[in-house]
Enzyme design. Sequence first.
Site, short mmCIF file in Angstrom:
data_model
loop_
_atom_site.label_atom_id
_atom_site.label_comp_id
_atom_site.label_asym_id
_atom_site.label_seq_id
_atom_site.Cartn_x
_atom_site.Cartn_y
_atom_site.Cartn_z
N LYS A 159 -6.35 -3.40 -11.66
CA LYS A 159 -7.02 -3.43 -10.60
C LYS A 159 -6.79 -2.01 -9.80
O LYS A 159 -7.58 -1.41 -9.29
CB LYS A 159 -6.60 -4.54 -9.33
CG LYS A 159 -7.47 -4.68 -8.26
CD LYS A 159 -6.96 -5.37 -7.15
CE LYS A 159 -7.47 -5.03 -5.75
NZ LYS A 159 -6.89 -5.75 -4.76
N ASP A 187 -9.62 2.30 6.01
CA ASP A 187 -10.20 1.16 6.28
C ASP A 187 -11.18 0.68 5.19
O ASP A 187 -11.85 1.47 4.50
CB ASP A 187 -11.08 1.22 7.54
CG ASP A 187 -11.30 0.11 8.41
OD1 ASP A 187 -10.51 -0.90 8.21
OD2 ASP A 187 -12.44 -0.08 9.25
N LYS A 191 0.99 -1.23 0.05
CA LYS A 191 0.11 -0.24 0.08
C LYS A 191 0.94 1.29 0.15
O LYS A 191 0.49 2.08 -0.74
CB LYS A 191 -0.75 -0.09 1.29
CG LYS A 191 -1.98 -0.72 1.08
CD LYS A 191 -3.07 -0.62 2.43
CE LYS A 191 -4.00 -1.65 2.67
NZ LYS A 191 -4.84 -1.39 3.86
P1 IMP Z 1 -8.04 -3.44 5.21
O1 IMP Z 1 -8.92 -2.44 5.82
O2 IMP Z 1 -7.35 -3.07 4.06
O3 IMP Z 1 -7.20 -4.07 6.37
O4 IMP Z 1 -8.80 -4.60 4.82
C1 IMP Z 1 -10.03 -5.24 5.36
C2 IMP Z 1 -10.50 -6.53 4.75
O5 IMP Z 1 -10.81 -6.36 3.57
C3 IMP Z 1 -9.27 -7.63 4.79
O6 IMP Z 1 -9.83 -8.91 5.11
C4 IMP Z 1 -8.69 -7.58 3.44
O7 IMP Z 1 -8.37 -8.62 2.97
C5 IMP Z 1 -10.14 -6.94 2.71
N1 IMP Z 1 -9.81 -6.27 1.82
C6 IMP Z 1 -9.30 -5.01 1.56
N2 IMP Z 1 -9.00 -4.43 0.13
C7 IMP Z 1 -9.22 -5.71 -0.57
C8 IMP Z 1 -9.10 -5.58 -1.76
O8 IMP Z 1 -8.63 -4.77 -2.54
N3 IMP Z 1 -9.52 -6.92 -2.47
C9 IMP Z 1 -9.90 -7.98 -1.67
N4 IMP Z 1 -9.94 -7.69 -0.28
C10 IMP Z 1 -9.63 -6.61 0.25
#
Ligand code: IMP
Length: 198
Positions: A178, A68, A12
């Site tokens: 993507k 988030d 990221k």
């Molecule tokens: P975070 O807020 O980026 O930690 O994501 C929260 C949840 O959503 C985690 O289970 C990630 O694996 C899922 N997630 C976030 N962004 C993506 C994405 O671009 N593709 C697939 N899953 C995602």
Amino acid sequence: MEIVFATNNLHKLEEIGSLLGEKFQLLGLKDLNIEEEIPEDHDTLEENASQKAWYIYKRTGRNCFADDTGLEVEALNGAPGVYSARYSRIGSPTFPEMEPAEGNIRKLLLEMDGKEDRRARFRTVISLILNGKEYQFEGIAGGVITRSRSGAEGFGYDPIFSPDGYEISFAEMDLSLKNKISHRARAVDKLVEMLKGM
Ligand code: IMP
């Protein structure tokens, strides 16, 4: 200008660093030797992004932002949403022996078994704290939950999410594609626009 991104995710950091360009020096939590877990214990993406960003701002006194993300599924009334990361661990753990991402996918496919309405969206909220004032940005990617997994790219729910306008899953896409159309990219575009205008 220096700005802190409240994440340990190098992928990221690199992605957003390249979008911000040379005017900004982007620092991650590792660069500041912040090792404790950042609290995110609210029930909405907005509150969690805000909580993480304020935590880092108060801890370091530096301008910063936090993100988030949740996957919101229409037929499940918006679940797993803010609980996406630990979906398979909520209540009685569904697949405790599996990697969290794999367990989450298996649980979601089970919940969606027999459901005709497959619509879903990823939603990212970014909270930016600049000189003690907060700004929020939202990015959404609409699509459907597929009936089985496909593809090996990406992470998380990518193998079972197919974005609007495409016949393939996020996990079958070139990362550069993507990163152009994703929820996170859309929220980051708004953040970058604001920062570049400063
Ligand atoms: P975070 O807020 O980026 O930690 O994501 C929260 C949840 O959503 C985690 O289970 C990630 O694996 C899922 N997630 C976030 N962004 C993506 C994405 O671009 N593709 C697939 N899953 C995602």
